[in-house]
Design a protein around this motif. Sequence first.
Motif, PDB file in Angstrom:
ATOM      1  N   MET A 185     -77.141  54.894  51.916  1.00  0.00           N
ATOM      2  CA  MET A 185     -77.941  54.368  53.036  1.00  0.00           C
ATOM      3  C   MET A 185     -77.222  54.594  54.365  1.00  0.00           C
ATOM      4  N   LEU A 186     -75.919  54.447  54.355  1.00  0.00           N
ATOM      5  CA  LEU A 186     -75.172  54.667  55.601  1.00  0.00           C
ATOM      6  C   LEU A 186     -75.115  56.154  55.958  1.00  0.00           C
ATOM      7  N   VAL A 227     -72.825  45.472  56.820  1.00  0.00           N
ATOM      8  CA  VAL A 227     -71.760  46.387  57.243  1.00  0.00           C
ATOM      9  C   VAL A 227     -70.906  45.728  58.332  1.00  0.00           C
ATOM     10  N   ILE A 236     -80.331  47.638  56.809  1.00  0.00           N
ATOM     11  CA  ILE A 236     -78.896  47.660  57.139  1.00  0.00           C
ATOM     12  C   ILE A 236     -78.640  46.610  58.207  1.00  0.00           C
ATOM     13  N   VAL A 281     -77.777  46.237  53.058  1.00  0.00           N
ATOM     14  CA  VAL A 281     -76.336  46.536  53.117  1.00  0.00           C
ATOM     15  C   VAL A 281     -75.784  45.816  54.340  1.00  0.00           C
ATOM     16  N   VAL A 292     -82.854  48.463  61.252  1.00  0.00           N
ATOM     17  CA  VAL A 292     -81.431  48.137  61.423  1.00  0.00           C
ATOM     18  C   VAL A 292     -81.322  46.879  62.266  1.00  0.00           C
ATOM     19  N   ALA A 330     -74.956  51.735  48.937  1.00  0.00           N
ATOM     20  CA  ALA A 330     -74.622  51.451  50.343  1.00  0.00           C
ATOM     21  C   ALA A 330     -74.200  52.735  51.047  1.00  0.00           C
TER      22      ALA A 330
END
Length: 453
Positions: free
Chosen positions: A180-181, A118, A79, A116, A3, A177
């Motif tokens: 994954m979140l 965000v 992410i 992704v 991340v 997405a």
Amino acid sequence: MKVAIIGTGYVGLVSGTCFADLGWDVTCVDRAFDKIEKLKKGETPIYEPGLPELVESNIRAGRLHFTTDTAEAVRDAAIVLIAVGTPTRKLDGNADLQYVYAAAREIGQALDHFAVIVTKSTVPAGTGFQVRRIVSEANPGLDFEIASNPEFLREGNAIYDFMHPDRIVIGTESDRAREMLERLYQPFIDDGVEFVSTDVVSSELIKYAANTFLATKVSFINEMADICERVGGNIEDVSRGMGTDRRIGRAFLQPGPGYGGSCFPKDTLAMVHIGERALSPATIVEAVISVNRQRCHRMVAKVLEAAGGDVRGRHIAFLGLTFKPNTDDVRDSVALVIAEELAGMGAIVRAYDPEGMEQARSVIGDVIAYCSSADEALEGADICVIATEWKEFRDRRPEQYRRLMARPVMIDLRNMFPLREMAESGFRYVSIGRKTVEPEADGSHALAELTAR
Ligand code: NAD
């Protein structure tokens, strides 16, 4: 799953550290070299209870990294969260999205694999699509998805809030997405935390709707407090009487000097702007802002009245500069506006705040004096103004204030003390939405003393 978090401020640092604590490998990026240098040494650049220990343990565990280089941070990230500031744009009151857009560009230029992207920053409806456009322009052909994941933590309680969320909001049009979140937040989902899954625009709006609604509660109770003062009611009882109704709730029904801080002022303004652009005005929010704007002047008028109409040459012990306790954040702090206004009227303002002194000085400079303790501020004071409800101010008994002060006059903008206790203390005690406590039945005592000086 790695991340990356772009922006290592209150939100970026807390969420990055908490994600690391949940077991993810996190890299936090910030442009501010000093901030990152401090963090690399295990020092936290902001005051947030519990954060230094958590940062340190996660650095030690090898899960939390810091850099000024976005490319380095996103290199292996699945992410990438954008958590940069979205302050008010001076021009029109809308959220200033330049930092979000710059971050999107940098991410786009640096990514060479699927990720992704965000938006965790609070952004107006539709911003996610701009992020998508900017990333695509910066890196044509890049495979990526966008999502919105607004943050609801409160400064001063940020770690608890992040680790015990009321809900997690994810807005995305992409199943990949979303999955994954969901994985990122799996421990919370397993604990039964409500997961609000929606589209990007609704997710972006949820954050503004929540913040402007809370600001509405604040302005509402402040208006009720003013009415209480006029008709002789007690706002604490009114607030309890209405807040215990579960449809209403007790939170954010504490009267005070008006809302400030890094979110409500800018988010209410942005909400009005969003409404205007959508040709669907947010008239309630407009009224909320107007009530709040007048509020600090009303607070100054309260101090003036308690001082017999003139504060020139009066020594005011001013306690609390941050917008709320347990933070060093003074962004849009009403306390600063009030302190500055009183100084402008000729008062000698001697201020103390447990954490926000340096920050306050960088905003309003030396128009007020900064003391190293509450005792020092109170020594010889004619008036004490409590602007922020720090525990150390609440823990002092009235006589501990009184014995240091030259005159027993207190204006408590946070209703920290029970009226009965203050009635016994010999203070002239002015609070919000409650009767003024006079040291003598006709109230002449403190006023007469002040005027005689
Ligand atoms: P902040 O100002 O504390 O932190 C933002 C950080 O981003 C700064 O350190 C800045 O140097 C860095 N930055 C800016 N552009 C960058 C870039 N291109 N690359 C790397 N770093 C960059 O802001 P904050 O209080 O953490 O707020 C961030 C967002 O979260 C805002 O949209 C805010 O509305 C929202 N939010 C804040 C809170 C809160 O309590 N502070 C709560 C919920 C949501």
